[in-house]
Each structure stands twice: as C-alpha cells, then as structure tokens.
Design a protein around this motif. Structure first.
Motif, PDB file in Angstrom:
ATOM      1  N   ALA A  68     -10.059  -1.043 -13.391  1.00  0.00           N
ATOM      2  CA  ALA A  68      -9.752  -2.239 -12.602  1.00  0.00           C
ATOM      3  C   ALA A  68      -8.449  -2.060 -11.834  1.00  0.00           C
ATOM      4  N   VAL A  69      -7.468  -1.451 -12.478  1.00  0.00           N
ATOM      5  CA  VAL A  69      -6.195  -1.184 -11.798  1.00  0.00           C
ATOM      6  C   VAL A  69      -6.416  -0.257 -10.605  1.00  0.00           C
ATOM      7  N   ALA A  70      -7.243   0.777 -10.785  1.00  0.00           N
ATOM      8  CA  ALA A  70      -7.516   1.711  -9.698  1.00  0.00           C
ATOM      9  C   ALA A  70      -8.216   1.008  -8.536  1.00  0.00           C
ATOM     10  N   LEU A  71      -9.205   0.153  -8.858  1.00  0.00           N
ATOM     11  CA  LEU A  71      -9.882  -0.592  -7.793  1.00  0.00           C
ATOM     12  C   LEU A  71      -8.923  -1.534  -7.077  1.00  0.00           C
ATOM     13  N   ASP A  72      -8.050  -2.200  -7.844  1.00  0.00           N
ATOM     14  CA  ASP A  72      -7.051  -3.085  -7.232  1.00  0.00           C
ATOM     15  C   ASP A  72      -6.165  -2.305  -6.268  1.00  0.00           C
ATOM     16  N   ALA A  73      -5.698  -1.146  -6.712  1.00  0.00           N
ATOM     17  CA  ALA A  73      -4.807  -0.347  -5.872  1.00  0.00           C
ATOM     18  C   ALA A  73      -5.514   0.089  -4.590  1.00  0.00           C
ATOM     19  N   ALA A  74      -6.760   0.548  -4.708  1.00  0.00           N
ATOM     20  CA  ALA A  74      -7.499   0.989  -3.528  1.00  0.00           C
ATOM     21  C   ALA A  74      -7.768  -0.172  -2.577  1.00  0.00           C
ATOM     22  N   ALA A  75      -8.163  -1.325  -3.135  1.00  0.00           N
ATOM     23  CA  ALA A  75      -8.464  -2.480  -2.292  1.00  0.00           C
ATOM     24  C   ALA A  75      -7.231  -2.963  -1.550  1.00  0.00           C
ATOM     25  N   ILE A  76      -6.114  -3.072  -2.261  1.00  0.00           N
ATOM     26  CA  ILE A  76      -4.883  -3.564  -1.629  1.00  0.00           C
ATOM     27  C   ILE A  76      -4.392  -2.570  -0.577  1.00  0.00           C
ATOM     28  N   ALA A  77      -4.495  -1.268  -0.861  1.00  0.00           N
ATOM     29  CA  ALA A  77      -4.083  -0.260   0.123  1.00  0.00           C
ATOM     30  C   ALA A  77      -4.908  -0.389   1.399  1.00  0.00           C
ATOM     31  N   LEU A  78      -6.213  -0.603   1.271  1.00  0.00           N
ATOM     32  CA  LEU A  78      -7.062  -0.738   2.457  1.00  0.00           C
ATOM     33  C   LEU A  78      -6.783  -2.042   3.204  1.00  0.00           C
ATOM     34  N   LEU A  79      -6.483  -3.104   2.456  1.00  0.00           N
ATOM     35  CA  LEU A  79      -6.156  -4.370   3.116  1.00  0.00           C
ATOM     36  C   LEU A  79      -4.847  -4.274   3.883  1.00  0.00           C
ATOM     37  N   VAL A  80      -3.877  -3.538   3.334  1.00  0.00           N
ATOM     38  CA  VAL A  80      -2.571  -3.406   3.987  1.00  0.00           C
ATOM     39  C   VAL A  80      -2.630  -2.384   5.117  1.00  0.00           C
ATOM     40  N   LEU A  81      -3.304  -1.257   4.876  1.00  0.00           N
ATOM     41  CA  LEU A  81      -3.291  -0.160   5.841  1.00  0.00           C
ATOM     42  C   LEU A  81      -4.558  -0.077   6.682  1.00  0.00           C
ATOM     43  N   GLY A  82      -5.558  -0.883   6.334  1.00  0.00           N
ATOM     44  CA  GLY A  82      -6.851  -0.751   6.997  1.00  0.00           C
ATOM     45  C   GLY A  82      -6.803  -0.882   8.495  1.00  0.00           C
ATOM     46  N   GLU A  83      -6.055  -1.854   8.988  1.00  0.00           N
ATOM     47  CA  GLU A  83      -5.978  -2.037  10.434  1.00  0.00           C
ATOM     48  C   GLU A  83      -5.304  -0.845  11.111  1.00  0.00           C
ATOM     49  N   SER A  84      -4.246  -0.312  10.503  1.00  0.00           N
ATOM     50  CA  SER A  84      -3.568   0.860  11.081  1.00  0.00           C
ATOM     51  C   SER A  84      -4.464   2.090  11.011  1.00  0.00           C
ATOM     52  N   LEU A  85      -5.004   2.369   9.807  1.00  0.00           N
ATOM     53  CA  LEU A  85      -5.875   3.524   9.655  1.00  0.00           C
ATOM     54  C   LEU A  85      -7.166   3.347  10.444  1.00  0.00           C
ATOM     55  N   GLY A  86      -7.632   2.099  10.507  1.00  0.00           N
ATOM     56  CA  GLY A  86      -8.850   1.850  11.258  1.00  0.00           C
ATOM     57  C   GLY A  86      -8.708   2.203  12.715  1.00  0.00           C
ATOM     58  N   GLY A  87      -7.548   1.889  13.291  1.00  0.00           N
ATOM     59  CA  GLY A  87      -7.335   2.234  14.692  1.00  0.00           C
ATOM     60  C   GLY A  87      -7.231   3.724  14.925  1.00  0.00           C
ATOM     61  N   LEU A  88      -6.720   4.459  13.922  1.00  0.00           N
ATOM     62  CA  LEU A  88      -6.554   5.906  14.068  1.00  0.00           C
ATOM     63  C   LEU A  88      -7.842   6.668  13.769  1.00  0.00           C
ATOM     64  N   LEU A  89      -8.569   6.238  12.730  1.00  0.00           N
ATOM     65  CA  LEU A  89      -9.736   6.990  12.274  1.00  0.00           C
ATOM     66  C   LEU A  89     -11.052   6.469  12.829  1.00  0.00           C
ATOM     67  N   LEU A  90     -11.100   5.174  13.116  1.00  0.00           N
ATOM     68  CA  LEU A  90     -12.354   4.564  13.555  1.00  0.00           C
ATOM     69  C   LEU A  90     -12.114   3.772  14.829  1.00  0.00           C
ATOM     70  N   ALA A  91     -11.662   4.453  15.860  1.00  0.00           N
ATOM     71  CA  ALA A  91     -11.315   3.777  17.115  1.00  0.00           C
ATOM     72  C   ALA A  91     -12.539   3.065  17.694  1.00  0.00           C
ATOM     73  N   ASP A  92     -12.298   1.875  18.218  1.00  0.00           N
ATOM     74  CA  ASP A  92     -13.314   1.066  18.908  1.00  0.00           C
ATOM     75  C   ASP A  92     -14.474   0.668  17.990  1.00  0.00           C
ATOM     76  N   ARG A  93     -14.249   0.704  16.681  1.00  0.00           N
ATOM     77  CA  ARG A  93     -15.271   0.251  15.740  1.00  0.00           C
ATOM     78  C   ARG A  93     -14.706  -0.928  14.955  1.00  0.00           C
ATOM     79  N   SER A  94     -15.303  -2.061  15.103  1.00  0.00           N
ATOM     80  CA  SER A  94     -14.837  -3.231  14.379  1.00  0.00           C
ATOM     81  C   SER A  94     -15.980  -4.218  14.233  1.00  0.00           C
ATOM     82  N   TRP A  95     -15.802  -5.109  13.292  1.00  0.00           N
ATOM     83  CA  TRP A  95     -16.765  -6.181  13.077  1.00  0.00           C
ATOM     84  C   TRP A  95     -15.978  -7.466  12.954  1.00  0.00           C
ATOM     85  N   LEU A  96     -16.297  -8.413  13.810  1.00  0.00           N
ATOM     86  CA  LEU A  96     -15.519  -9.656  13.898  1.00  0.00           C
ATOM     87  C   LEU A  96     -14.047  -9.354  14.147  1.00  0.00           C
ATOM     88  N   SER A  97     -13.803  -8.329  14.973  1.00  0.00           N
ATOM     89  CA  SER A  97     -12.462  -7.921  15.413  1.00  0.00           C
ATOM     90  C   SER A  97     -11.634  -7.250  14.324  1.00  0.00           C
TER      91      SER A  97
END
Length: 481
Positions: free
Chosen positions: A26-55
């Motif tokens: 559970a701790v590992a899942l929490d860490a992964a989820a929070i990291a993606l919530l915090v960094l997802g927009e930044s990493l999303g723009g770098l790794l998945l350019a022009d791909r979004s759902w509901l912005s």
C-alpha cells in the motif's frame, strides 16, 4: 501464575487519532500514485506530447487510477485519514505552528510590499526588461534573475557557440528551475479545469508563481530545520523562535518570497547539516548533492564540512562515511559540469558564464570599493548616495561578527560555513553578496543566543525595516537584485 524473573510488558493502547499502519504494498502504491499526480503533468508533456484526456495528461490519470486501486485493496487508512492525522499532529505542536506562522507571514508581507509598490508607484518603463502579464500583480514575480530560471524551466538549457563567454543560462544550476517547472505545472491544473489559459498570467506566469510557492515552502521547512539545530544545542523554545525570526526578518530575506534559488538552497544546506548532526548520513548525502545542484556556490558547503572533518579528527568506523558525505555538494556540482561538457564540449563554459556577470578574482576589491566611496563622498554622502552598498556592507560585517562569536563558542561547523560560503564571494566581489548573506543561517543562530529582550526586538525591527526597503526597490526593478 507468572514465572519468576519475568515481567509482563505493559500493553500500550493504540492511539485512535493515528491511522493504522499501511502494508508495504500500500505504501508503494501511495508513493507511485502521488508521484504521478505531482509529476504527471510535467512528465506527460515531455513523454506523451499532445496526448490528453479532458485536458489532463494520461500519467496524471494513471496516478488517480493507482490511488483508486490502493483504496479498493486497502481502504484503511485512507489518504484523507493520513492527511487529517498529519494536520492534527501539526496543530498539537506549538513550535511547528509558530515556525510556519513566522515563515508564511514574513513571506506574505514581502509580497504585500511588492503589491503596494507596483500599484502605487510602479516601475519606470525603462526598468521593465520582461513581463508575463499586463496585470501588475500577476507580473510581480517577473524580476531580474527570475527570467533566467523561467527560461530554463520552460525550454531547458539552449546552447550555440555565440553564447560562449557571454551571459547565458549555463551560469544557473538546474535544481530550482526543475522544481519551479513542476510547481508551475501543478498550478496549470486549476487553469485546465476552469478552461482559463490566462490564469496567473498564462504558462510563464504560472511557472513563476510556482517558483514563489517552492521558495516559500522550502523557507518554512528550512526554518523548522534551524529550530531543530538550535534544539540540538540545548536552546530553549524562545531562543529557537528568536533564530527563526532573525532569519525571516533579515534584510536580504526578501528573496525567499521570489522565484529565486535561495529558499531551496537554504533548505538543502540546513537539512544537510541537521542530518549530519543526527547521524543520518544517507539523508545528508542526497541533501548535500542537492545543495551542489541548487546554487553555483553550493559547493562551498563541501569545503566547510571537510575543514571541520579534518579539525575534529573523529575516530570510528563512520569517519570515512563522514568524509564521503562532505564531498556530496562537490559531487552535485561535478554532475552538472559533466553535463555542461556533454552539451558544449567544455565544462569551463559554466565558469565563463559566471565571469560574464563580473565574477573574476579580485581580492579585497569589495572592501577597497567601500573605502574609496567613503573617501570620495564622505560618510554622510556615502550613506545617502550609495545606500544599497552601505547596507550590504553592514550585513556582511554583521555576519562576520557573528562568525567571530561562533568561533569563540567553538561552534566550528557554523563558523566554517560562513567563512567558506562568504569568503569566495568577497574574493570575486559578486553582485549577489547581499543575497548570499541571507542563507548564512549560523549567523542568526549565534545572534539568537546573544540578543534577548529589548536588544533582540531592536535588531528584529531594524532587520524587518531593511527588508521592507529592499523589497520595495526590488519590485520596482531597482537594486538590490
């Protein structure tokens, strides 16, 4: 019948205010989820350019999904329960409340001074090198070096041969612009939800305000570290509070309210020293490396740590580990220089970029300049026409005086930090010497032990008045910068 020689271990009832412990998965899942919530927009723009759902980036949605899976598999403790217990623990600690009250009120006061300056006087058009919004308040963080950090955060380090030997982004280290970019992307979330692309002045404005939030958050955490360092020396709660107030009120502390690297560097420096004193060498290692990656003179912390390591000559199996930890700020800078070499073919491009701002070896020139100014203008004229220089000189002398007190008290590490951090800056007569003194937290620790009662109140008021004066000028595009 209880056996002789045995005693029953008393059972401590569980604290109902604290959530139950989480399984490792559970701790590992929490860490992964929070990291993606915090960094997802930044990493999303770098790794998945022009791909979004509901912005929103798919990585951000993945973070939401992992969080949902975790709560289905392990519903207790929920994120809300964990957050609630943390808030309750914070409320129950008066020292923490006091520290954050000092930190946040002092930072917001500086921004209020800036708002008053730009809405009543406003900078002259000739002193407006760049802006991110036509709204003066939204544009508040857009000052001086913030433009360089913004460029790095948005576009990275751009290089061509014409930049060699001139002012360029390679003079600035990457840790703060990276944090600034992430914070700016988090501020983009409400802009996307509200479908308001001009929220906080657009993308550039959000990154700058993200830098302000990073600075203020790091400053509050650093004040907590400073109080903890005072506590290790046996200081009372009142003395700890005095140290925090002096750091927050210091004239050049205005930069902790700006998108500048000072806040992150102060947090990394205080965290490194605190971790070493507590014996948490792994934590000290990564915080020391962060110090070397946060600011161009962060490497001087290595010099201070090595000097104290040599002076103390402690025995034991951890002596080699202490030596390795002391090298970490240099390792951070070395990693950046290796990357500069990869990009430009010459690691010295970082040094030459520093020199483009006048950072050349000129021993005693800082002191000679002050002497000649007083000789030419007289003391009254010097104070009237070279006010910023005079106040900078006063702050340097204050810090050096506190270093002498630390030496007399045999607090070698604190004295070494001041000497090693300030010495090279004075030797090359940096334009940012005043800003640098704001990060020399040992001076405030020494002053908190020296000044009490009315004397402390007088110093704090003088400091705060100086900071308000500097902040007024800074937001009007006037020195100090």
């Amino acid at each position: 019948m209880q056996a002789a020689g045995c005693s029953r271990v008393p059972q401590v009832p569980p604290d109902p205010s604290r959530p139950p412990r989480r399984p490792t998965a559970a701790v590992a899942l929490d860490a992964a989820a929070i990291a993606l919530l915090v960094l997802g927009e930044s990493l999303g723009g770098l790794l998945l350019a022009d791909r979004s759902w509901l912005s929103l980036s798919p990585l951000f949605w993945l973070g939401i999904g992992l969080g949902a899976i975790r709560h289905v598999l392990w519903p207790r403790p929920s994120w809300f329960a964990i957050a609630g217990s943390s808030v309750r623990a914070f409320i129950e600690r008066p020292a923490s409340r006091q520290t954050w009250l000092i930190g946040l009120t002092s930072r917001l006061a500086v921004l209020l001074v800036g708002v008053l300056a730009v809405t009543t006087v406003g900078p002259a058009p000739s002193r407006f090198p760049f802006h991110v919004s036509t709204n003066a308040v939204e544009n508040l963080p857009a000052r001086f070096d913030a433009g360089w950090y913004l460029t790095i955060a948005r576009r990275g380090y751009e290089w061509n041969e014409t930049l060699r030997g001139h002012r360029n982004a390679f003079a600035f280290l990457p840790a703060f612009p990276a944090a600034m970019r992430v914070a700016g992307d988090l501020l983009t979330l409400p802009a996307k939800v509200a479908r308001d692309p001009e929220f906080l002045g657009g993308g550039n404005g959000r990154v700058l305000w993200g830098g302000v939030l990073v600075s203020m958050l790091c400053f509050g955490l650093a004040l907590g570290n400073i109080r903890a360092l005072c506590a290790l020396d046996g200081a009372s709660g009142a003395r700890q509070a005095r140290a925090a107030v002096l750091v927050a009120a210091y004239p050049f502390a205005l930069y902790f309210s700006a998108p500048y690297t000072e806040g992150l560097t102060l947090l990394a420096m205080t965290g490194t020293v605190l971790a070493i004193r507590r014996g948490s060498l792994l934590q000290a290692a990564w915080l020391g490396t962060l110090t070397g990656l946060a600011r161009s003179n962060g490497w001087t912390l290595s010099v201070a740590l090595l000097a104290v390591w040599l002076v103390e000559r402690r025995s034991g199996d951890r002596r080699a580990a202490r030596f390795m930890v002391a090298l970490c700020p240099l390792v951070g800078l070395g990693a950046f220089l290796a990357w500069v070499f990869h990009r430009t073919g010459n690691a010295m491009d970082w040094v030459w970029a520093q020199g483009a701002w006048g950072a050349t070896f000129k021993p005693l020139s800082f002191w000679a300049r002050q002497y000649h100014a007083v000789d030419r203008l007289g003391l009254a004229g010097y104070l009237r026409h070279e006010t910023i220089e005079a106040l900078t000189l006063a702050c340097v002398l204050w810090v050096l005086a506190m270093a002498v007190l630390l030496l007399r008290r045999r607090q070698w590490l604190y004295a070494a930090i001041i000497a090693c951090y300030l010495g090279p800056a004075l030797a090359v007569d940096l334009l940012s010497i005043g800003r640098m003194t704001a990060m020399l937290f040992p001076a405030s620790i020494a002053a908190a032990a020296t000044f009490k009662g009315r004397a402390f109140l007088f110093v704090a008021i003088v400091f705060a008045a100086g900071q308000a004066y500097f902040a007024w000028r800074f937001f009007l595009w006037l020195p100090p910068f």
